[in-house]
Enzyme design. Structure first.
Site, PDB file in Angstrom:
ATOM      1  N   GLU A  66       0.830  -1.207   0.000  1.00 11.74           N
ATOM      2  CA  GLU A  66       0.000   0.000   0.000  1.00 11.74           C
ATOM      3  C   GLU A  66       0.864   1.256   0.000  1.00 11.74           C
ATOM      4  OE1 GLU A  66      -2.124  -2.960   2.846  1.00 11.74           O
ATOM      5  OE2 GLU A  66      -0.113  -2.654   2.006  1.00 11.74           O
ATOM      6  N   ALA A  93      11.114 -37.634  -8.330  1.00 12.08           N
ATOM      7  CA  ALA A  93      11.060 -38.106  -9.715  1.00 12.08           C
ATOM      8  C   ALA A  93      10.980 -39.623  -9.691  1.00 12.08           C
ATOM      9  CB  ALA A  93      12.289 -37.640 -10.499  1.00 12.08           C
ATOM     10  N   THR A 113      20.168 -39.894   1.108  1.00 10.65           N
ATOM     11  CA  THR A 113      20.231 -39.072  -0.113  1.00 10.65           C
ATOM     12  C   THR A 113      21.541 -38.299  -0.165  1.00 10.65           C
ATOM     13  OG1 THR A 113      17.837 -38.859  -0.297  1.00 10.65           O
ATOM     14  CG2 THR A 113      19.155 -37.148  -1.341  1.00 10.65           C
ATOM     15  N   ARG A 120      21.560 -23.155  -8.181  1.00 16.43           N
ATOM     16  CA  ARG A 120      22.565 -22.696  -9.143  1.00 16.43           C
ATOM     17  C   ARG A 120      22.057 -22.667 -10.579  1.00 16.43           C
ATOM     18  NH1 ARG A 120      23.280 -27.628  -7.300  1.00 16.43           N
ATOM     19  NH2 ARG A 120      23.607 -29.395  -8.722  1.00 16.43           N
ATOM     20  N   LEU A 166      10.481 -39.183   2.513  1.00 15.67           N
ATOM     21  CA  LEU A 166       9.190 -38.798   1.942  1.00 15.67           C
ATOM     22  C   LEU A 166       8.052 -39.590   2.582  1.00 15.67           C
ATOM     23  CD1 LEU A 166      10.369 -38.589  -1.758  1.00 15.67           C
ATOM     24  CD2 LEU A 166       9.284 -36.693  -0.535  1.00 15.67           C
TER      25      LEU A 166
END
Length: 351
Positions: free
Chosen positions: A53, A162, A204, A215, A297
């Site tokens: 604003e 993936a 991982t 990058r 995950l």
């Protein structure tokens, strides 16, 4: 004559320009209209600096010699309720009132306790005509990360992985094998500039030695977050290069070494994703990408602790390997990214 929706959509478009720069604040855009013409607009550019604003009002003064007169006949549009408290900047409600802007159109209320409805009340008490509740869902959606942090006391959590065309996540021996294309990789790095943090597990880091930076796309690097229960990772890996702020959740110690912070979790076997999410909330981390591996995950999936999943499926069939995670959710957008297919899912338990 343009509609309120037209100008609020412009606010949303402007607000998106602040992605990756304003967290933990919300993304906000503002448009000032007089005689059905935009006379000023702005957005919140950088955390700690002037709000949308204020930038819109300043633009009116920069571009119009009769700014005072125009503002007294104008309507200011904003996708989120103007703030009414002193934070890093003065209240936007006071600036609207002091410039005698007679009308304010607001997309949705700010859920933050110090504002929620108080900005609207302050404006109305000053005689400002306030219209709210237009394009509410669209205005909430752009700030779903902010709303999640405020209302659920945790970051907005995005799962990303993936998989091969036949549903495998990684080779059985956990070696590195690339699935998605360079185009998909660039998109992932773009996402990293837009979110606050990225999380992976120890396996991982050992198999991929990732940098977890952006990058491949201009912008800021996310905070790196690693789960390493027993602190078994060797210090010659990229995550220890001191190039980014890095958090390592473990059960051994709490310590700070340069840009690396070790955070001890006493009970690794129970509620680990919840404990991580709450700790990140306390650190004002507003959004988190969980990239893997499969065990990590699945930890968040089992806890139901995710909001969005972004899944790349590559064209290659593997026939064997570690199965990709499975989730139940609401299907969203599907895109072709080079040779890959990107499917986006939303957690139906949270929506």
């Amino acid at each position: 004559m343009h509609s309120h929706q037209t100008y609020l959509q412009r606010c949303i478009d402007l607000a998106r320009l602040g992605a990756g720069s304003v967290s933990p604040n919300p993304m906000v855009g503002s448009v000032i209209v007089c005689d059905d013409k935009i006379i000023g607009e702005g957005f919140h550019r950088v955390y700690g600096q002037s709000h949308a604003e204020v930038n819109a009002i300043n633009q009116v003064f920069e571009n119009h010699n009769n700014a005072n007169e125009l503002l007294k006949r104008a309507t200011i549009y904003v996708n989120l309720e103007p703030c009414s408290h002193y934070g890093k900047t003065p209240p936007c409600t006071d600036i609207i009132i002091s410039n005698e802007i007679p009308r304010v159109v607001i997309g949705c209320r700010d859920p933050f306790d110090q504002i929620n409805g108080k900005g609207i009340e302050r404006l109305r008490n000053a005689g400002v005509d306030v219209l709210e509740g237009i394009m509410t869902e669209q205005c909430k959606d752009i700030n779903k990360r902010f709303f999640t942090r405020i209302q659920k006391q945790r970051p907005y959590i995005i799962l990303k992985w993936a998989q091969s065309s036949d549903g495998f996540f990684a080779p059985n021996n956990r070696s590195q094998r690339w699935i998605s294309s360079q185009t998909s990789k660039q998109l992932v790095h773009q996402w990293r500039t837009q979110e606050d943090a990225i999380l992976v597990g120890k396996n991982t880091v050992l198999s991929d030695n990732p940098r977890l930076n952006s990058r491949e796309w201009p912008g800021r690097d996310p905070i790196r977050i690693i789960i390493d229960r027993r602190l078994e990772l060797p210090d010659n890996l990229h995550i220890f290069d001191q190039s980014q702020y890095t958090l390592i959740f473990n059960e051994r110690k709490t310590d700070v070494v340069g840009k690396i912070k070790y955070l001890q979790v006493e009970d690794f076997d129970n509620y680990l994703p919840q404990l991580i999410a709450y700790q990140l909330y306390l650190m004002d981390v507003q959004s988190l990408i969980v990239e893997g591996g499969a065990e990590t995950l699945n930890l968040f999936i089992k806890a139901g602790l995710w909001d969005e999943a972004r899944i790349f499926t590559g064209p290659e069939s593997w026939n064997s390997g570690i199965p990709a995670p499975k989730l139940l959710g609401m299907a969203g957008e599907t895109q072709n990214i080079g040779p890959d297919v990107l499917n986006i899912w939303f957690n139906k338990e949270i929506i």
